[in-house]
Motif scaffolding. Structure first.
Motif, PDB file in Angstrom:
ATOM      1  N   ARG A 116       0.788  -1.231   0.000  1.00 20.25           N
ATOM      2  CA  ARG A 116       0.000   0.000   0.000  1.00 20.25           C
ATOM      3  C   ARG A 116       0.821   1.281   0.000  1.00 20.25           C
ATOM      4  O   ARG A 116       0.544   2.199   0.787  1.00 20.25           O
ATOM      5  CB  ARG A 116      -0.972  -0.014   1.198  1.00 20.25           C
ATOM      6  CG  ARG A 116      -1.903  -1.207   1.167  1.00 20.25           C
ATOM      7  CD  ARG A 116      -2.864  -1.253   2.321  1.00 20.25           C
ATOM      8  NE  ARG A 116      -3.778  -2.360   2.132  1.00 20.25           N
ATOM      9  CZ  ARG A 116      -4.925  -2.296   1.441  1.00 20.25           C
ATOM     10  NH1 ARG A 116      -5.300  -1.154   0.934  1.00 20.25           N
ATOM     11  NH2 ARG A 116      -5.679  -3.358   1.283  1.00 20.25           N
ATOM     12  N   TYR A 141       3.931 -11.194   9.381  1.00 22.64           N
ATOM     13  CA  TYR A 141       3.394  -9.832   9.542  1.00 22.64           C
ATOM     14  C   TYR A 141       3.648  -9.302  10.958  1.00 22.64           C
ATOM     15  O   TYR A 141       2.947  -8.427  11.444  1.00 22.64           O
ATOM     16  CB  TYR A 141       1.901  -9.811   9.204  1.00 22.64           C
ATOM     17  CG  TYR A 141       1.649  -9.719   7.704  1.00 22.64           C
ATOM     18  CD1 TYR A 141       1.398  -8.491   7.098  1.00 22.64           C
ATOM     19  CD2 TYR A 141       1.698 -10.842   6.895  1.00 22.64           C
ATOM     20  CE1 TYR A 141       1.182  -8.397   5.726  1.00 22.64           C
ATOM     21  CE2 TYR A 141       1.488 -10.766   5.524  1.00 22.64           C
ATOM     22  CZ  TYR A 141       1.236  -9.539   4.948  1.00 22.64           C
ATOM     23  OH  TYR A 141       1.026  -9.437   3.590  1.00 22.64           O
ATOM     24  N   GLU A 264      -9.559  -2.136   8.162  1.00 20.99           N
ATOM     25  CA  GLU A 264      -8.346  -2.193   7.350  1.00 20.99           C
ATOM     26  C   GLU A 264      -8.565  -1.387   6.081  1.00 20.99           C
ATOM     27  O   GLU A 264      -9.667  -0.920   5.813  1.00 20.99           O
ATOM     28  CB  GLU A 264      -8.080  -3.640   6.914  1.00 20.99           C
ATOM     29  CG  GLU A 264      -7.421  -4.492   7.941  1.00 20.99           C
ATOM     30  CD  GLU A 264      -6.815  -5.742   7.318  1.00 20.99           C
ATOM     31  OE1 GLU A 264      -7.432  -6.307   6.402  1.00 20.99           O
ATOM     32  OE2 GLU A 264      -5.728  -6.138   7.763  1.00 20.99           O
ATOM     33  N   GLY A 284      -8.155 -10.715   5.723  1.00 15.97           N
ATOM     34  CA  GLY A 284      -6.976 -10.982   4.898  1.00 15.97           C
ATOM     35  C   GLY A 284      -7.229 -10.637   3.446  1.00 15.97           C
ATOM     36  O   GLY A 284      -7.789  -9.583   3.136  1.00 15.97           O
TER      37      GLY A 284
HETATM   38  C1  GAL Z   1      -5.183  -7.694   3.807  1.00 14.83           C
HETATM   39  C2  GAL Z   1      -4.519  -6.362   3.595  1.00 14.83           C
HETATM   40  C3  GAL Z   1      -3.498  -6.518   2.509  1.00 14.83           C
HETATM   41  C4  GAL Z   1      -2.511  -7.591   2.976  1.00 14.83           C
HETATM   42  C5  GAL Z   1      -3.244  -8.879   3.309  1.00 14.83           C
HETATM   43  C6  GAL Z   1      -2.320  -9.938   3.837  1.00 14.83           C
HETATM   44  O1  GAL Z   1      -6.171  -7.615   4.774  1.00 14.83           O
HETATM   45  O2  GAL Z   1      -5.452  -5.399   3.251  1.00 14.83           O
HETATM   46  O3  GAL Z   1      -2.869  -5.284   2.257  1.00 14.83           O
HETATM   47  O4  GAL Z   1      -1.840  -7.139   4.112  1.00 14.83           O
HETATM   48  O5  GAL Z   1      -4.251  -8.637   4.255  1.00 14.83           O
HETATM   49  O6  GAL Z   1      -3.036 -11.061   4.277  1.00 14.83           O
END
Ligand code: GAL
Length: 382
Positions: A116, A141, A264, A284
């Motif tokens: 991002r 992460y 998110e 996710g």
């Molecule tokens: C999402 C998020 C993505 C990436 C992904 C990884 O929720 O928006 O940018 O981080 O999870 O699982």
């Protein structure tokens, strides 16, 4: 003679095909959400996921994650790529703006996760500043860092400065002493996630090391004040921070927004002096129902406005199978905003698609509807 004629005919045919193709390529005049691949002007699938956009000298710039094929493509092997466009339909590849490095002692090494990326221009310093979600190689992460890079030119190369946790040793301005004491008291107690988030227990846990930062965006206000908006506290609470005047670091001023709301993918825009935010829920790569919110002030309070999607139940449940990443204010058109979202394909990351939809307003709320094909004339006579 016949042979010559045949050859001429062949050359003519080839020329015609080349010209026809070239014309077709340069003739994109609409957003096509039914074929949401988006080719650049070299006919290559645009590779700039988790997009951010900015407008400089009559040109839009699209910055995003360069992904590669397969599941490993969710990690960064190239860096952050940029494209430019005069009309938002036809995009020219401007190359890699921020490159990951081979040096295994650098946080920016290949195989780290860069997500991002967003760029804003600092009018006072004349620099372009890029921020991005950054995870360290081999740590999944867990690191939850925000990274920053800077350049004299919009397309880069960007010089990497650092990646870090946010606000170590500093409490949010909207978290008073009583709340601080209570959060600390609950720290070692066995309580559920919801209660912990509402009380700020993860905030207290990370107080010394600094707050987590994952899905993030930037917003530059009309007066030049810029904000960093991110999913923090195990993705449970948004944190909005004012950037320092040079945009290269965070100031100490920050707020918690929607504690325990599990938001998110934030994307912000401003209309008639009000700030609007789209977010997603927390599933996710899988899509979920989008959310929206409004505020009189970037630092809050924010008011939830619910799911902005108008359409079938399936569309409302999955946000057209997408997750928000950015809202583009269209230059030269009043109240014209475009919702930009990713349709992720994590099993083959490079194949991810981009959906562009107009933002409409109903009863003061931003709403999104599915338009298979549409163009910017949508905003005329609004
Ligand atoms: C999402 C998020 C993505 C990436 C992904 C990884 O929720 O928006 O940018 O981080 O999870 O699982």
């Amino acid at each position: 003679m016949i042979k010559l004629f045949k050859n001429l005919l062949l050359v003519g045919l080839v020329c015609f095909t080349v010209i026809a193709c070239a014309q077709k390529k340069s003739a994109i005049t609409e957003f096509d959400n039914e074929n949401p691949v988006f080719y650049d002007t070299d006919s290559v699938h645009i590779n700039a996921h988790g997009a951010g956009m900015l407008y400089v000298d009559d040109t839009y710039y699209w910055v995003g994650e360069h992904k590669v094929a397969g599941g490993r493509g969710n990690k960064s092997w190239v860096g952050v790529r940029m494209y430019s466009s005069k009309d938002l339909y036809n995009w020219k590849n401007e190359g890699v703006a921020l490159k990951v490095v081979k040096d295994t002692t650098s946080k920016l090494q290949e195989g780290s996760v860069i997500e991002r990326p967003k760029v804003i221009y600092n009018d006072k310093t004349g620099k372009y500043v890029m921020w991005f979600h950054h995870e360290l190689k081999g740590q999944g992460y867990d690191a939850a860092l925000t990274g920053v890079a800077v350049s004299d030119s919009v397309t880069g190369p960007y010089e990497y400065l650092d990646s870090f946790r946010m606000h170590p040793g500093v409490w949010p301005v909207n978290f008073n002493e009583e709340q601080q004491a209570w959060a600390k008291e609950l720290l070692n107690q066995d309580i559920g996630r919801k209660e912990a988030l509402e009380a700020g227990v993860y905030l207290a846990r990370d107080f010394e090391v600094g707050q987590m930062s994952r899905d993030m965006t930037l917003f530059k206000d009309d007066d030049g004040t810029a904000y960093h908006i991110t999913a923090s506290e195990e993705n449970g609470t948004l944190i909005i921070s004012k950037l320092a005047p040079d945009y290269l670091s965070l100031s100490d001023e920050y707020v918690r927004v929607f504690p325990g709301g599990n938001n998110e993918a934030p994307a912000i825009f401003k209309k008639d002096g009000k700030y609007y935010m789209f977010t997603s829920g927390l599933t996710g790569w899988d899509p979920n129902p989008a959310r929206s919110a409004v505020a009189e002030n970037m630092m809050g309070p924010w008011t939830a406005l619910g799911n902005p999607v108008r359409g079938t139940e399936e569309e409302r449940k999955t946000t057209f199978r997408t997750q928000s990443t950015h809202v583009i204010p269209v230059e030269g058109k009043k109240d014209a905003f475009i919702f930009v979202a990713d349709r992720w394909t994590p099993q083959d990351a490079i194949k991810g698609e981009y959906i562009f939809l107009p933002v409409e307003f109903e009863d003061g709320k931003p709403v999104l509807r599915w338009y298979p094909q549409w163009d910017l004339s949508f905003f005329d006579n609004k």
